[in-house]
Design an enzyme around this catalytic site. Structure first.
Site, mmCIF file in Angstrom:
data_model
loop_
_atom_site.group_PDB
_atom_site.id
_atom_site.type_symbol
_atom_site.label_atom_id
_atom_site.label_comp_id
_atom_site.label_asym_id
_atom_site.label_seq_id
_atom_site.Cartn_x
_atom_site.Cartn_y
_atom_site.Cartn_z
ATOM 1 N N LYS A 77 -17.326 -60.925 -39.064
ATOM 2 C CA LYS A 77 -17.113 -59.818 -38.123
ATOM 3 C C LYS A 77 -15.613 -59.527 -38.027
ATOM 4 O O LYS A 77 -14.807 -60.458 -37.953
ATOM 5 C CB LYS A 77 -17.670 -60.221 -36.755
ATOM 6 C CG LYS A 77 -17.591 -59.128 -35.692
ATOM 7 C CD LYS A 77 -18.260 -59.599 -34.392
ATOM 8 C CE LYS A 77 -18.317 -58.510 -33.335
ATOM 9 N NZ LYS A 77 -19.026 -58.944 -32.111
ATOM 10 N N SER A 152 -22.681 -55.812 -30.395
ATOM 11 C CA SER A 152 -21.587 -55.236 -31.138
ATOM 12 C C SER A 152 -21.466 -55.732 -32.579
ATOM 13 O O SER A 152 -20.775 -55.102 -33.381
ATOM 14 C CB SER A 152 -20.273 -55.520 -30.412
ATOM 15 O OG SER A 152 -20.005 -56.904 -30.406
ATOM 16 N N SER A 176 -24.194 -59.828 -28.204
ATOM 17 C CA SER A 176 -23.779 -59.172 -29.452
ATOM 18 C C SER A 176 -24.143 -59.878 -30.741
ATOM 19 O O SER A 176 -23.977 -59.299 -31.818
ATOM 20 C CB SER A 176 -22.282 -58.934 -29.430
ATOM 21 O OG SER A 176 -21.999 -57.789 -28.672
HETATM 22 N N1 GLN Z 1 -23.198 -55.057 -25.061
HETATM 23 C C1 GLN Z 1 -22.391 -55.938 -24.253
HETATM 24 C C2 GLN Z 1 -21.093 -55.255 -23.886
HETATM 25 O O1 GLN Z 1 -20.910 -54.133 -24.286
HETATM 26 C C3 GLN Z 1 -22.165 -57.225 -24.971
HETATM 27 C C4 GLN Z 1 -21.136 -57.120 -26.019
HETATM 28 C C5 GLN Z 1 -20.885 -58.436 -26.687
HETATM 29 O O2 GLN Z 1 -21.687 -59.346 -26.601
HETATM 30 N N2 GLN Z 1 -19.737 -58.509 -27.317
HETATM 31 O O3 GLN Z 1 -20.263 -55.815 -23.214
#
Ligand code: GLN
Length: 486
Positions: A77, A152, A176
């Site tokens: 990532k 994400s 995410s």
């Molecule tokens: N969707 C969540 C957010 O926008 C989690 C994102 C993540 O786990 N990095 O904060």
């Protein structure tokens, strides 16, 4: 020698091929690079690929003799720092930033001989659930290219599902890893807080996030967790593992007690997801497990608490992007206007929204009403889980309340986007581990089963995961790629 068919190839099998001399690491990396060239332009799972660099790293592994996982490719990532390789966090503000050091997890991957295929797309600074908030354009879901891959870590999910990498690393602050794994038919692990080093991970919300594996199988997940987990002197919150990660074997679940928080499932869960979830509960009992009612009364307040705590931490973490220390700079007549111009141009709308919410929640007049209150709720959520684990070995929930949604569907409605994390983010607030495994298809799209455990029960979760995986019998290769010739 015949071209290697890498579609559906697990990392475990790739390592076995390398050790048996049936292919070289260079050939293996070459096969993935060819597929990346052919299919990634449509999918956009990768932000950065450097074939020369990858092939040179693969040759180095071949020359040193492939043992263990040495020579197996991987995708990282683009939130993970990679020495000498661009790292953008999906943001314009880090365009052109080249880290001087590897993140600890990347260094551990290198030490194991893993070969990087490239850096994967993500929502800007990992803020989002669909990868549509990337400043470099969205990633598509290999199961249905009109849909999001989740987020994400959507790039990390899409490239593994499409056979453009055997496995990948993601990060999970509120879901995410698990949610994109569920949307793309993969296995994803959110490790216990403090077992994996965050050194070199571009920080979003430090008290919530961990790096973890995204893989085709539960065994691959265990193998990659063996590589990345462990204490680090460069992350003061990283204590490492209490016991080594064991490679799980599928088996029965006799005597296992699974908690089911029925009340959480009452609203907002798609009927197809609920059907698949109920089918897996039935499988659990057929394998000998017992289902126990549990209550997590504060879990439903997790969403509200998370969206105070995570933006608060983000607003502090992102203050370092000032046009001086990293990446982008937009000049202005004086220092203050340079800061403003840089941050206005460099951050996207979702990131700005979070910085504003976080700054507001931490401001002198509102700190107690929002931030302190959210931390209290966080403690109550943790206690809910502690109480539940007195009577059960793990808790089962769907990973997400829906399957992958159409691209664009939630972009104008931040709350609808946030709501997709309802089942994942209480886990981050509690600092405990959870494994998401494919739970069959709903109208042709993958769904996820989430197995949540007490802190440091990764081995137990992986063992349960392997049992479900075998019983469910999911094929992680999207139909369009089956038959090898895609
Ligand atoms: N969707 C969540 C957010 O926008 C989690 C994102 C993540 O786990 N990095 O904060």
């Amino acid at each position: 020698m015949a071209a290697i068919d890498v579609i559906g190839l697990t990392a475990e099998r790739a390592a076995a091929l390398l050790r048996a001399g049936e292919c070289s690491s260079e050939e293996l990396a070459g096969a993935y690079l060819e597929r990346i060239e052919a299919f990634d332009p449509a999918l956009h799972g990768y932000l950065h690929v450097d074939p020369e660099h990858t092939l040179a790293a693969a040759r180095a592994q071949d020359q040193s003799g492939n043992v263990g996982l040495a020579g197996v490719p991987i995708a990282y990532k683009d939130l993970l720092s990679t020495k000498g390789v661009p790292t953008t966090a999906g943001s314009k503000i880090l365009e052109g930033f080249i880290p001087l050091e590897d993140a600890d997890v990347v260094a551990r991957g290198n030490a194991a001989g893993l070969v990087s295929l490239g850096k994967t797309n993500l929502d800007e600074f990992a803020m989002g659930s669909s990868t549509e908030h990337s400043a470099y354009g969205p990633t598509r879901n290999p199961w249905d290219q009109t849909r999001v891959p989740g987020g994400s870590s959507g790039g990390s999910a899409a490239v593994v599902a499409a056979g453009l990498a055997p496995w990948s690393l993601g990060t999970d602050t509120g879901g995410s890893i698990r949610q994109p794994a569920a949307f793309c038919g993969l296995v994803g692990l959110m490790p216990t807080y403090g077992t994996v080093s965050r050194f070199g991970v571009v920080a979003f919300a430090c008290s919530l996030e961990q790096v973890g594996p995204m893989t085709l199988t539960v065994r691959d997940c265990a193998l990659l967790q063996q590589v990345i987990a462990g204490g680090s002197e460069r992350d003061a919150t990283c204590v490492g593992l209490r016991e080594p990660i064991v490679l799980p074997e599928p088996g029965r679940l006799d005597g296992v007690r699974f908690g089911v928080p029925w009340a959480e499932l009452e609203d907002g869960v798609d009927p197809g997801i609920r059907e698949r979830f109920d089918a897996s509960l039935k499988l659990a009992t057929e394998l000998g497990a017992e289902l126990v009612d549990v209550e997590l009364p504060y879990a439903r307040h997790g969403l509200a608490a998370y969206y105070v705590i995570a933006p608060a931490e983000a607003s502090a973490n992102l203050s370092r992007f000032d046009g001086v220390r990293y990446g982008l700079r937009v000049d202005g007549p004086d220092l203050r206007s340079m800061y403003e111009a840089t941050r206005s141009a460099g951050f996207g709308p979702e990131v700005k929204r979070r910085i504003m919410i976080g700054t507001y929640a931490l401001s002198a007049g509102y700190h107690d009403a929002y931030y302190v209150q959210a931390q209290r709720v966080r403690t109550l959520i943790r206690r809910d889980f502690d109480a539940a684990f007195l009577g059960v070995d793990a808790i089962l929930l769907p990973t997400a309340p829906t399957t992958a949604f159409p691209m664009g569907a939630r972009m104008d409605d931040p709350l609808a986007m946030y709501a997709n994390d309802i089942f994942t983010l209480p886990v981050n607030l509690a600092g405990i581990p959870a494994l998401s495994i494919p739970n069959g298809l709903v109208e042709g799209l993958p769904s996820g089963l989430q197995i949540i455990g007490a802190a440091h029960t990764e081995n137990t979760l992986l063992r349960f995961g392997a049992a479900f995986e075998q019983a469910i019998g999911f094929d992680p290769v999207p139909p369009a790629l089956r038959g090898g010739a895609a």
